[in-house]
Scaffold this active site. Structure first.
Site: not given
Ligand code: BDR
Ligand code: CA
Length: 312
Positions: A241-243
């Site tokens: 879940l990058h951002d």
């Protein structure tokens, strides 16, 4: 604690969506506005998605501006193969009723920064860096106003996710990323080296659904859709879940560890275009320009998101 003034620059995207919702749910940040850019999907869709998210969060007063519709030099590359046709596939959100602001996102960013005190605004970059690179080139006098730039992008130990060497946000607009890396303001980078250490688990997704709120339902739906791509690709038990790491850093910096290093972007070689060259071992005398993170407390990160989203 006085709230931190932030601008979110974004291309929603399911993981951008969680980052935006996390910011909207958090009193520690004062979200001055959201600026959209072409990236995961074209600009019209990223803008529409940002509006729908503000409505979902019941924050229709949030200002959303459309920024650039293509990278500075190279043709646009999008990521429907990850995020689906709309960029927010899986969420099933109604058409937005609120509208975009009429001013161009880059001009608004410049105007807002020029009106701010020195060293007072954090720019949160969740997407290709086109808007921020453009703003710096158009009005370099904004630089002293920027407290720091916290961005999701790049990868060193993990390599790339769109080419063998390059991460999507940097690869899509390497020239803008190069401008940002060299801008001289404090940078905090959340690369794949961090985000690949925080994988969503089924139990956490189920807890989102169990919130039984519109936000819980929509985030469960969109993330269940979104994670299938990475689970298949990496064979892992959950997707990254990058951002939201960018917003989580503002709320709880102690969740992350990294080093002050030199980071530069490849803009000449087609083979390694957009690669982040990270001088992790200090083998050059290039001056450090960024805090490059490589560790995350994954449990703390997911607990923070669940807790904040439960209040929306
Ligand atoms: C980044 O690329 C996009 O697909 C995601 O939204 C994230 O910003 C990850 O490489
Ligand atoms: Ca993004």
């Amino acid at each position: 604690m006085p709230s931190q003034k932030i601008i979110i620059d974004t291309d929603p995207g399911q993981d951008d969506a969680i980052a935006i919702l996390l910011a909207l749910a958090s009193e520690e940040v004062d979200l001055l506005g959201i600026v959209t850019v072409a990236g995961n999907v074209p600009l019209e869709l990223t803008s529409r998605n940002a509006l729908m998210l503000c409505e979902l969060a019941k924050k229709p007063e949030t200002k959303v501006f459309a920024g650039c519709s293509r990278p500075l030099v190279r043709p646009l590359i999008t990521a429907e193969h990850v995020h689906g046709k709309t960029g927010l596939d899986g969420a099933d959100l109604p058409e937005p009723r609120i509208s975009l602001q009429t001013q161009h996102g880059v001009d608004w960013t410049i105007e807002t920064l020029l009106a701010a005190e020195d060293n007072s605004v954090t720019i949160c970059c969740l997407a290709p860096l086109t808007n921020v690179g453009m703003a710096i080139v158009k009005a370099p006098e904004i630089l002293p106003k920027i407290k720091n730039i916290v961005l999701m992008g790049g990868g060193f130990f993990e390599g790339g996710n769109i080419t063998p060497t390059s991460e999507f946000n940097i690869y899509v607009d390497p020239h803008a990323a190069n401008t940002v890396m060299k801008c001289g303001r404090p940078l905090v980078i959340m690369p794949l080296d961090v985000t690949h250490k925080a994988l969503m688990q089924r139990k956490w997704l189920d807890a989102l659904r169990a919130l039984k709120t519109p936000v819980g339902k929509a985030t469960y739906g969109m993330l269940s859709f979104y994670e299938r791509f990475d689970v298949e690709k990496y064979g892992s038990s959950g997707g990254p879940l990058h951002d939201p790491t960018v917003i989580a850093y503002l709320l709880k910096p102690e969740l992350f560890e990294g080093r002050q290093v030199n980071v530069e972007v490849e803009i000449n070689s087609e083979l390694t275009m957009g690669m982040t060259s990270v001088d992790w071992w200090k083998v050059t005398d290039r001056a450090p320009n960024a805090t490059y993170m490589n560790q995350i407390n994954a449990d703390g990160f997911f607990a923070l998101i669940l807790d904040r989203l439960s209040h929306l």
